[in-house]
Motif scaffolding. Structure first.
Motif, PDB file in Angstrom:
ATOM      1  N   LEU A 126      36.761 -11.476  18.718  1.00  0.00           N
ATOM      2  CA  LEU A 126      36.038 -12.575  19.359  1.00  0.00           C
ATOM      3  C   LEU A 126      36.946 -13.782  19.467  1.00  0.00           C
ATOM      4  CD1 LEU A 126      33.237 -13.512  20.374  1.00  0.00           C
ATOM      5  CD2 LEU A 126      32.855 -14.464  18.105  1.00  0.00           C
ATOM      6  N   SER A 127      37.083 -14.336  20.649  1.00  0.00           N
ATOM      7  CA  SER A 127      37.879 -15.553  20.823  1.00  0.00           C
ATOM      8  C   SER A 127      36.992 -16.759  21.070  1.00  0.00           C
ATOM      9  CB  SER A 127      38.871 -15.372  21.976  1.00  0.00           C
ATOM     10  OG  SER A 127      38.183 -15.037  23.168  1.00  0.00           O
ATOM     11  N   SER A 128      36.039 -16.627  22.001  1.00  0.00           N
ATOM     12  CA  SER A 128      35.101 -17.716  22.256  1.00  0.00           C
ATOM     13  C   SER A 128      33.923 -17.136  23.010  1.00  0.00           C
ATOM     14  CB  SER A 128      35.754 -18.829  23.080  1.00  0.00           C
ATOM     15  OG  SER A 128      35.972 -18.374  24.390  1.00  0.00           O
ATOM     16  N   LEU A 129      32.827 -17.857  23.046  1.00  0.00           N
ATOM     17  CA  LEU A 129      31.642 -17.347  23.738  1.00  0.00           C
ATOM     18  C   LEU A 129      31.604 -17.766  25.193  1.00  0.00           C
ATOM     19  CD1 LEU A 129      28.887 -17.707  21.015  1.00  0.00           C
ATOM     20  CD2 LEU A 129      30.282 -15.748  21.618  1.00  0.00           C
ATOM     21  N   VAL A 130      32.593 -18.534  25.624  1.00  0.00           N
ATOM     22  CA  VAL A 130      32.742 -18.916  27.025  1.00  0.00           C
ATOM     23  C   VAL A 130      31.424 -19.414  27.604  1.00  0.00           C
ATOM     24  CG1 VAL A 130      33.838 -18.238  29.217  1.00  0.00           C
ATOM     25  CG2 VAL A 130      34.412 -17.022  27.142  1.00  0.00           C
ATOM     26  N   GLY A 131      30.805 -20.300  26.901  1.00  0.00           N
ATOM     27  CA  GLY A 131      29.590 -20.908  27.425  1.00  0.00           C
ATOM     28  C   GLY A 131      28.349 -20.079  27.263  1.00  0.00           C
ATOM     29  N   TRP A 132      28.455 -18.901  26.688  1.00  0.00           N
ATOM     30  CA  TRP A 132      27.260 -18.078  26.489  1.00  0.00           C
ATOM     31  C   TRP A 132      26.400 -18.658  25.382  1.00  0.00           C
ATOM     32  CZ3 TRP A 132      25.949 -14.746  22.228  1.00  0.00           C
ATOM     33  CH2 TRP A 132      24.797 -13.989  22.453  1.00  0.00           C
ATOM     34  N   ILE A 133      25.112 -18.792  25.620  1.00  0.00           N
ATOM     35  CA  ILE A 133      24.181 -19.356  24.649  1.00  0.00           C
ATOM     36  C   ILE A 133      23.179 -18.282  24.279  1.00  0.00           C
ATOM     37  CG2 ILE A 133      22.475 -21.167  24.215  1.00  0.00           C
ATOM     38  CD1 ILE A 133      23.854 -22.780  26.453  1.00  0.00           C
ATOM     39  N   ALA A 134      22.944 -18.115  22.993  1.00  0.00           N
ATOM     40  CA  ALA A 134      22.006 -17.082  22.535  1.00  0.00           C
ATOM     41  C   ALA A 134      20.659 -17.267  23.212  1.00  0.00           C
ATOM     42  CB  ALA A 134      21.860 -17.150  21.022  1.00  0.00           C
ATOM     43  N   GLY A 135      20.106 -16.180  23.700  1.00  0.00           N
ATOM     44  CA  GLY A 135      18.803 -16.232  24.352  1.00  0.00           C
ATOM     45  C   GLY A 135      18.901 -16.232  25.863  1.00  0.00           C
ATOM     46  N   ASN A 136      20.061 -16.627  26.407  1.00  0.00           N
ATOM     47  CA  ASN A 136      20.255 -16.598  27.851  1.00  0.00           C
ATOM     48  C   ASN A 136      20.910 -15.281  28.258  1.00  0.00           C
ATOM     49  OD1 ASN A 136      19.208 -19.132  28.032  1.00  0.00           O
ATOM     50  ND2 ASN A 136      21.183 -20.171  28.190  1.00  0.00           N
ATOM     51  N   ALA A 137      20.891 -15.001  29.542  1.00  0.00           N
ATOM     52  CA  ALA A 137      21.539 -13.785  30.036  1.00  0.00           C
ATOM     53  C   ALA A 137      23.033 -13.874  29.787  1.00  0.00           C
ATOM     54  CB  ALA A 137      21.251 -13.610  31.522  1.00  0.00           C
ATOM     55  N   THR A 138      23.609 -12.824  29.273  1.00  0.00           N
ATOM     56  CA  THR A 138      25.041 -12.802  29.032  1.00  0.00           C
ATOM     57  C   THR A 138      25.802 -12.709  30.355  1.00  0.00           C
ATOM     58  OG1 THR A 138      24.608 -10.491  28.506  1.00  0.00           O
ATOM     59  CG2 THR A 138      25.143 -11.910  26.679  1.00  0.00           C
ATOM     60  N   PRO A 139      27.072 -13.088  30.348  1.00  0.00           N
ATOM     61  CA  PRO A 139      27.837 -13.140  31.603  1.00  0.00           C
ATOM     62  C   PRO A 139      27.896 -11.798  32.315  1.00  0.00           C
ATOM     63  CG  PRO A 139      29.019 -14.252  29.835  1.00  0.00           C
ATOM     64  CD  PRO A 139      27.862 -13.567  29.204  1.00  0.00           C
ATOM     65  N   SER A 140      27.891 -11.865  33.624  1.00  0.00           N
ATOM     66  CA  SER A 140      28.035 -10.679  34.453  1.00  0.00           C
ATOM     67  C   SER A 140      28.637 -11.110  35.772  1.00  0.00           C
ATOM     68  CB  SER A 140      26.685 -10.004  34.695  1.00  0.00           C
ATOM     69  OG  SER A 140      26.801  -8.967  35.656  1.00  0.00           O
ATOM     70  N   PHE A 141      29.348 -10.198  36.424  1.00  0.00           N
ATOM     71  CA  PHE A 141      29.897 -10.493  37.743  1.00  0.00           C
ATOM     72  C   PHE A 141      28.860 -10.305  38.840  1.00  0.00           C
ATOM     73  CE2 PHE A 141      33.896  -8.972  35.503  1.00  0.00           C
ATOM     74  CZ  PHE A 141      34.236 -10.261  35.117  1.00  0.00           C
ATOM     75  N   ILE A 142      27.655  -9.908  38.462  1.00  0.00           N
ATOM     76  CA  ILE A 142      26.527  -9.861  39.397  1.00  0.00           C
ATOM     77  C   ILE A 142      25.606 -11.011  39.059  1.00  0.00           C
ATOM     78  CG2 ILE A 142      24.512  -8.548  40.154  1.00  0.00           C
ATOM     79  CD1 ILE A 142      26.026  -6.003  39.551  1.00  0.00           C
ATOM     80  N   GLU A 143      25.526 -11.978  39.953  1.00  0.00           N
ATOM     81  CA  GLU A 143      24.628 -13.110  39.751  1.00  0.00           C
ATOM     82  C   GLU A 143      23.191 -12.629  39.913  1.00  0.00           C
ATOM     83  OE1 GLU A 143      25.828 -17.023  39.673  1.00  0.00           O
ATOM     84  OE2 GLU A 143      26.695 -15.546  38.326  1.00  0.00           O
TER      85      GLU A 143
END
Length: 330
Positions: free
Chosen positions: A81-98
């Motif tokens: 793990l390096s960083s969560l890149v703006g990911w906040i628990a409870g929100n949708a995790t990053p994806s290349f499909i918006e």
């Protein structure tokens, strides 16, 4: 232009399709938030189509997979793990499909979802979630996901709505009925929904695991939408199968047959009544599987099913088998 570049590179003595695909994916994904740029997505959709046709999906997936892990906060091959890149628990995790799906760039969505599935498999997350659901009949998918993340000691895991079962379901709803990938997308969903994994974990076969993911009202509504969509797709292909076959415009002459590009298969799948009839039958079988509560609630001896269930095909789906170059031959 991208597709013609890939085709030219596949000729004898050229660099090969894989090198050109990697070049274009590297160029197009350099800028920040590239997956929100509609022009970039349009070009990547063409690239992904070319990768599928030239059997080079793996080289594109490799590049997208590393970017996906980086977006989740991992770096390198060790998965640290390096960083969560703006990911906040409870929100949708990053994806290349918006959002949950793409209706326009389906080739791109196909490769992205297969890439995300690689993470779910590599991390053992799917298997652990299934095991939790089977071990505790009253547990919800969300609770199972949290317990699986703790057991696997994953620093970050996809949020519930990003699990592959829901992702393929949403993409199946969004994909146009005449898109050539639609049968494969439905098969991806059904492979996850109709799995009976109990014996894999030393537990009794308790029917299909998929129904456990559709218990809440919103999830039940999604399942209802899927059943309705199968009927709509079947109706579409039934109508198309009744149409007169019309030659595609600007049909190449016999002298130029050798110049036909494999990257332009649309006339074949849009103008063949026979293929539409076959798709009516295929989606009819899918509808039978999805509607049959007995099939889903208990272990069924597949050879005893009526012929219209196509037990051999159903067994392939349940076992997630691959046949030939595709998941299941049409």
């Amino acid at each position: 232009f991208c597709q013609s570049h890939v085709t030219e590179s596949s000729r004898p003595g050229r660099v090969g399709a894989a090198a050109v695909l990697e070049f274009w994916v590297g160029i197009l994904t350099q800028q920040n938030l590239w997956y929100r740029d509609k022009t970039v997505l349009f070009l990547l959709d063409q690239i992904c189509c070319a990768a599928f046709i030239h059997h080079q999906e793996e080289c594109v997936q490799k590049l997208l997979y590393q970017q996906h892990k980086n977006a989740l906060g991992y770096h390198g091959d060790r998965g640290l793990l390096s960083s969560l890149v703006g990911w906040i628990a409870g929100n949708a995790t990053p994806s290349f499909i918006e959002g949950q799906s793409l209706s326009g760039e389906v080739w791109f969505a196909w490769l992205v979802l297969n890439t995300e599935a690689m993470f779910e498999e590599e991390s053992q997350l799917r298997r652990c979630v299934e095991n939790e659901l089977l071990s505790e009949p009253s547990i919800s998918p969300d609770q199972a996901l949290k317990k699986a993340q703790q057991k696997l000691k994953l620093p970050v895991a996809p949020s519930l709505q990003r699990l592959q079962l829901y992702r393929w379901a949403s993409q199946a709803l969004a994909t146009p009925p005449d898109h050539p990938l639609l049968p494969l997308i439905w098969q991806k969903f059904l492979q996850l929904y109709l799995r009976q994994p109990g014996p894999e974990y030393g537990l009794a076969a308790g029917g299909c695991i998929g129904r456990r993911f559709f218990q809440t009202s919103s999830q039940a509504a999604l399942l209802k939408d899927l059943r309705q969509r199968i009927q709509e797709v079947s109706d579409f292909h039934h109508t198309a199968s009744q149409a007169l076959r019309v030659p595609p415009p600007h049909s190449p002459s016999s002298e130029s047959q050798e110049d036909e590009s494999p990257l332009n298969p649309q006339p074949l799948y849009l103008t063949s009544p026979q293929l539409h009839s076959e798709l009516v039958r295929l989606f009819g079988v899918f509808a039978l599987w999805l509607d049959d509560e007995t099939l889903q609630r208990q272990e069924v001896y597949l050879p005893c099913l009526p012929p219209e269930y196509e037990p051999h095909r159903l067994a392939q789906v349940m076992q997630r088998q691959q046949v030939g170059g595709c998941l299941i031959d049409l």
